[in-house]
Scaffold this active site. Structure first.
Site, PDB file in Angstrom:
ATOM      1  CG  ASN A 115      -0.072  -7.357 -21.869  1.00 32.03           C
ATOM      2  OD1 ASN A 115       0.229  -6.332 -21.241  1.00 32.03           O
ATOM      3  ND2 ASN A 115      -1.057  -7.400 -22.747  1.00 32.03           N
ATOM      4  CG  HIS A 161     -15.588 -26.136  24.310  1.00 31.55           C
ATOM      5  ND1 HIS A 161     -16.544 -25.853  23.356  1.00 31.55           N
ATOM      6  CD2 HIS A 161     -15.406 -27.476  24.272  1.00 31.55           C
ATOM      7  CE1 HIS A 161     -16.930 -26.989  22.789  1.00 31.55           C
ATOM      8  NE2 HIS A 161     -16.248 -27.983  23.327  1.00 31.55           N
ATOM      9  CB  SER A 282       2.546   0.687  29.873  1.00 24.23           C
ATOM     10  OG  SER A 282       1.814   1.868  30.152  1.00 24.23           O
ATOM     11  CE  LYS A 288      -0.397  -3.992  31.113  1.00 23.96           C
ATOM     12  NZ  LYS A 288      -1.289  -3.221  30.255  1.00 23.96           N
ATOM     13  CD  GLU A 295      -1.164  -7.224  22.677  1.00 26.20           C
ATOM     14  OE1 GLU A 295      -2.159  -6.518  22.793  1.00 26.20           O
ATOM     15  OE2 GLU A 295      -0.118  -7.029  23.321  1.00 26.20           O
TER      16      GLU A 295
HETATM   17  N1  ARG Z   1       2.780  -2.079 -15.345  1.00 18.74           N
HETATM   18  C1  ARG Z   1       1.946  -3.070 -15.974  1.00 18.74           C
HETATM   19  C2  ARG Z   1       1.451  -4.064 -14.941  1.00 18.74           C
HETATM   20  O1  ARG Z   1       2.004  -4.125 -13.886  1.00 18.74           O
HETATM   21  C3  ARG Z   1       2.741  -3.797 -17.010  1.00 18.74           C
HETATM   22  C4  ARG Z   1       1.938  -4.333 -18.129  1.00 18.74           C
HETATM   23  C5  ARG Z   1       1.341  -3.213 -18.882  1.00 18.74           C
HETATM   24  N2  ARG Z   1       0.713  -3.640 -20.079  1.00 18.74           N
HETATM   25  C6  ARG Z   1      -0.126  -2.842 -20.725  1.00 18.74           C
HETATM   26  N3  ARG Z   1      -0.643  -3.308 -21.802  1.00 18.74           N
HETATM   27  N4  ARG Z   1      -0.404  -1.628 -20.314  1.00 18.74           N
HETATM   28  O2  ARG Z   1       0.515  -4.791 -15.171  1.00 18.74           O
END
Ligand code: ARG
Length: 471
Positions: A115, A161, A282, A288, A295
């Site tokens: 994490n 406008h 085109s 064209k 675009e």
């Molecule tokens: N692949 C996960 C993500 O991108 C990484 C973290 C995963 N953590 C977990 N507790 N499963 O968020």
């Protein structure tokens, strides 16, 4: 169920292997492979910190370091095999490490969670991307300033406008976009500042059971600060939302410029000519010469704003801290990074080949009553209250339209039919350069103001180049 050849790093708690479907559904390696080099850098900093804190002895630290460096080399060479079974970039690399150097590789993940790992990788990645985006935007401002300088003396109609309003210097017009881009840069700098806070070292959610040195890792990885709350840290994607907003707004600026150029490039306007190299033909209509690039720049705006909303929707209603939903951030983020860079650089290139059609511009100015405000102001100079002057001028225009005339077709006697305040000198009003020079108000199209703008922006460009965020 098939017996997987490789077991997940977290498999021991489970009785049976995961389903093929789960592997396909939950994997993120096909996307987050892009973070591989950042993952190695993050791991090296984490490892060095573990060494300094005596959590891993120096011999083992060296062994792990060598393993990570070798994996980094394989990734760069393209010989490293990323596998879906290993879920994401973090586990692919950690598994390879253990395979390479043995169980001691398993010590790397001490005092760390995926994490905080994914958070640091993504922030490092985004900081680099923002630095690149800011240098591309700097080049775009430089190009707009060049075009402005070159066409400073070309007079074009300004619009409100989408109706002709007042004459302006073409320089003034192009600089109006340079200022929008300058604000975009300020937005991206703020996104960078928000990304520049180290998340590594907070663990999964609560902190880690080891004394760690997060400031040391911040220094190693080029972060200015460290985050202060572990729960917030693992789920914070605000810096991404800020970035996606900055990218969306920047894209909207590009889109508005694209729209102007598409209009000015039509046969009906004919104010500009796009270079052959930046137009398409085109398959059926040989006549064209289409502005497809412009675009597509306009069209990508949908995608860029959608990405902002996609992330906001992922974040909405998430319970506290890390949830797997957050893995959805990366495809969104990567897509916006890729496209904003392409769009900025193609716009910069296209502007380098833009030609203004002075005859068509002059013709368009002449056929309209674009100097009406100047005519009213002429009367104000003769002591007529502005509201009255406005109404007199309106009456003249109404009469001219009826008689299919323009201002310069009228004699002094005809002007005087509308107001006795008109004198010999009214003819002077019908001079576009004079109209522009009279706009001496700060920020107006007067040429000294345009030059001032150019100088300020040139200084901005220099400053941005000197203080590039790219390490
Ligand atoms: N692949 C996960 C993500 O991108 C990484 C973290 C995963 N953590 C977990 N507790 N499963 O968020």
């Amino acid at each position: 169920m098939k017996n997987r050849k490789q077991k997940n790093l977290w498999a021991s708690r489970f009785d049976s292997p995961v389903s093929e479907k789960l592997i396909d559904f939950t994997e993120s390696i096909s996307t987050d492979v892009r973070l591989a080099s950042y993952d190695i850098r993050g791991s090296l900093a984490h490892l060095e910190m573990l060494g300094r804190m005596r959590i891993i002895p120096s011999g083992e630290q060296q062994k792990i370091r060598q393993g990570l460096i070798r994996i980094g080399q394989e990734i760069r060479k393209g010989s490293f095999r990323f596998e879906k079974d290993n879920e994401d970039v973090h586990m692919n690399i950690e598994k390879a490490l253990i395979r390479k150097i043995g169980p001691v590789g398993g010590k790397l993940h001490t005092a760390r969670s995926r994490n905080d790992q994914v958070a640091v990788d993504t922030k490092m990645y985004l900081k680099d991307e923002i630095a690149d985006i800011i240098s591309l935007l700097t080049a775009l401002i430089e190009r707009l300033v060049q075009v402005a300088e070159k066409n400073k003396n070309v007079i074009i109609p300004s619009y409100t406008h989408l109706q002709q309003a007042q004459p302006v210097s073409a320089g003034h017009y192009f600089l109006s976009y340079a200022w929008q881009i300058k604000r975009d840069i300020v937005n991206f700098q703020e996104s960078f500042r928000q990304a520049d806070v180290l998340p590594l070292g907070v663990g999964a959610v609560a902190g880690v059971n080891y004394p760690n040195d997060r400031r040391f890792m911040a220094e190693k990885l080029g972060f200015s600060e460290v985050t202060e709350n572990s729960i917030d840290t693992v789920s914070d994607r605000d810096y991404q939302a800020h970035f996606l907003f900055s990218a969306s707004l920047c894209q909207i600026h590009l889109s508005r410029l694209a729209e102007d150029l598409i209009i000015y490039n039509t046969t009906e306007f004919g104010y500009i000519e796009l270079d052959d190299a930046f137009t398409t033909g085109s398959s059926i209509m040989p006549n064209k010469k289409n502005p497809d690039i412009l675009e597509l720049i306009r069209g990508k705006t949908g995608r860029m704003s959608a990405n902002l909303f996609a992330l906001l929707t992922v974040l909405k209603g998430l319970p506290s801290a890390y949830n797997r939903d957050l893995q959805e951030d990366k495809p969104i983020l990567f897509d916006s990074c890729d496209w904003i860079k392409k769009n900025i650089s193609v716009m910069t290139a296209l502007l380098g080949h833009l030609k203004l059609n002075r005859e068509r511009l002059q013709d368009s100015l002449d056929r309209n009553f674009i100097l009406a405000t100047d005519l009213a102001d002429y009367l104000v100079g003769k002591k007529v209250p502005f509201r009255e002057a406005h109404s007199i001028t309106g009456n003249i225009i109404k009469d001219c339209i009826r008689k299919k005339k323009i201002f310069t077709d009228l004699s002094l006697a005809e002007f005087r039919k509308f107001s006795k305040a008109f004198g010999e000198d009214v003819g002077k009003v019908f001079d576009y350069s004079r109209s522009i020079q009279k706009k001496s108000s700060t920020g107006g199209t007067g040429l000294s103001e345009v030059s001032k703008n150019i100088n300020v922006l040139k200084k901005t460009i220099k400053g941005l180049r000197k203080n590039s965020l790219r390490k």
